[in-house]
Design an enzyme around this catalytic site. Structure first.
Site, PDB file in Angstrom:
ATOM      1  CG  HIS A 191      58.577   7.365 -11.845  1.00 36.38           C
ATOM      2  ND1 HIS A 191      57.850   8.421 -12.332  1.00 36.38           N
ATOM      3  CD2 HIS A 191      57.682   6.374 -11.600  1.00 36.38           C
ATOM      4  CE1 HIS A 191      56.572   8.096 -12.390  1.00 36.38           C
ATOM      5  NE2 HIS A 191      56.444   6.844 -11.959  1.00 36.38           N
ATOM      6  CG  MET A 192      63.385   1.766 -13.860  1.00 38.32           C
ATOM      7  SD  MET A 192      65.197   1.636 -14.154  1.00 38.32           S
ATOM      8  CE  MET A 192      65.272   1.954 -15.893  1.00 38.32           C
ATOM      9  CG  HIS A 193      57.348   1.679 -11.141  1.00 42.94           C
ATOM     10  ND1 HIS A 193      56.550   1.939 -10.056  1.00 42.94           N
ATOM     11  CD2 HIS A 193      56.988   2.584 -12.085  1.00 42.94           C
ATOM     12  CE1 HIS A 193      55.733   2.946 -10.329  1.00 42.94           C
ATOM     13  NE2 HIS A 193      55.970   3.362 -11.555  1.00 42.94           N
ATOM     14  CG  ASP A 233      55.805   3.217  -4.953  1.00 42.23           C
ATOM     15  OD1 ASP A 233      55.910   3.538  -6.144  1.00 42.23           O
ATOM     16  OD2 ASP A 233      54.762   3.423  -4.280  1.00 42.23           O
TER      17      ASP A 233
HETATM   18  P1  5GP Z   1      53.475   6.108 -11.804  1.00 38.10           P
HETATM   19  O1  5GP Z   1      52.046   5.657 -11.708  1.00 38.10           O
HETATM   20  O2  5GP Z   1      53.565   7.581 -12.059  1.00 38.10           O
HETATM   21  O3  5GP Z   1      54.295   5.291 -12.760  1.00 38.10           O
HETATM   22  O4  5GP Z   1      54.100   5.812 -10.390  1.00 38.10           O
HETATM   23  C1  5GP Z   1      54.165   6.746  -9.376  1.00 38.10           C
HETATM   24  C2  5GP Z   1      54.563   6.028  -8.112  1.00 38.10           C
HETATM   25  O5  5GP Z   1      54.987   6.979  -7.156  1.00 38.10           O
HETATM   26  C3  5GP Z   1      53.415   5.222  -7.480  1.00 38.10           C
HETATM   27  O6  5GP Z   1      53.775   3.862  -7.392  1.00 38.10           O
HETATM   28  C4  5GP Z   1      53.246   5.882  -6.107  1.00 38.10           C
HETATM   29  O7  5GP Z   1      52.929   4.959  -5.094  1.00 38.10           O
HETATM   30  C5  5GP Z   1      54.582   6.561  -5.890  1.00 38.10           C
HETATM   31  N1  5GP Z   1      54.523   7.750  -5.055  1.00 38.10           N
HETATM   32  C6  5GP Z   1      53.625   8.764  -5.159  1.00 38.10           C
HETATM   33  N2  5GP Z   1      53.870   9.711  -4.230  1.00 38.10           N
HETATM   34  C7  5GP Z   1      54.950   9.283  -3.532  1.00 38.10           C
HETATM   35  C8  5GP Z   1      55.676   9.833  -2.435  1.00 38.10           C
HETATM   36  O8  5GP Z   1      55.387  10.914  -1.906  1.00 38.10           O
HETATM   37  N3  5GP Z   1      56.735   9.109  -1.965  1.00 38.10           N
HETATM   38  C9  5GP Z   1      57.090   7.919  -2.523  1.00 38.10           C
HETATM   39  N4  5GP Z   1      58.137   7.283  -1.985  1.00 38.10           N
HETATM   40  N5  5GP Z   1      56.432   7.365  -3.559  1.00 38.10           N
HETATM   41  C10 5GP Z   1      55.373   8.043  -4.056  1.00 38.10           C
END
Ligand code: 5GP
Length: 114
Positions: free
Chosen positions: A101-103, A31
């Site tokens: 996506h999975m964190h 991330d």
């Molecule tokens: P969400 O809030 O949609 O569950 O998580 C999206 C995640 O994607 C966030 O933790 C954010 O930091 C990450 N993210 C957003 N843009 C990018 C990017 O360009 N590259 C990477 N590696 N992570 C990203």
């Protein structure tokens, strides 16, 4: 850029990312704004906007994502102390990128939300 294109372009290696694992089905990368010492995102290589897109035909992808998430946790030696897997869904779930996506989070004691 529509925000799901960010992840599509990471998978296709058109924009840079720290990819830690890739096979023909999924891609895992660090991330960009880590919320823990280990913060890896795991995505299918084909587009799904959110968990709501899971159906009878594609549900196998979730098993593979969990399987690889655990392998990555073990490789990073966070399996014994523990880790957290999160999937946010849509506005109320806090999903910002419209690509499933999975964190995988770990490497420290994570805050409890219960
Ligand atoms: P969400 O809030 O949609 O569950 O998580 C999206 C995640 O994607 C966030 O933790 C954010 O930091 C990450 N993210 C957003 N843009 C990018 C990017 O360009 N590259 C990477 N590696 N992570 C990203």
């Amino acid at each position: 850029m529509q925000n799901q294109l960010i992840f599509e372009n990471i998978i296709k290696k058109k924009i840079p990312a720290n990819i830690v694992y890739q096979d023909e089905k999924i891609t895992a990368f660090k991330d960009i704004q880590p919320k823990a010492p280990i913060h890896i995102l795991i995505v299918p290589n084909f587009f799904m906007a959110s968990l709501n897109d899971i159906n009878k035909e594609n549900k196998w992808i979730m098993a593979h994502m969990f399987y690889i998430a655990v392998k990555i946790a073990k490789k990073n030696k966070i399996n014994e102390e523990g880790y957290r897997i999160i999937i946010n869904c849509n506005k109320n779930g806090g999903q910002e990128i419209n690509y499933l996506h999975m964190h995988l989070l770990g490497g420290e004691k994570l805050k409890s939300f219960s």
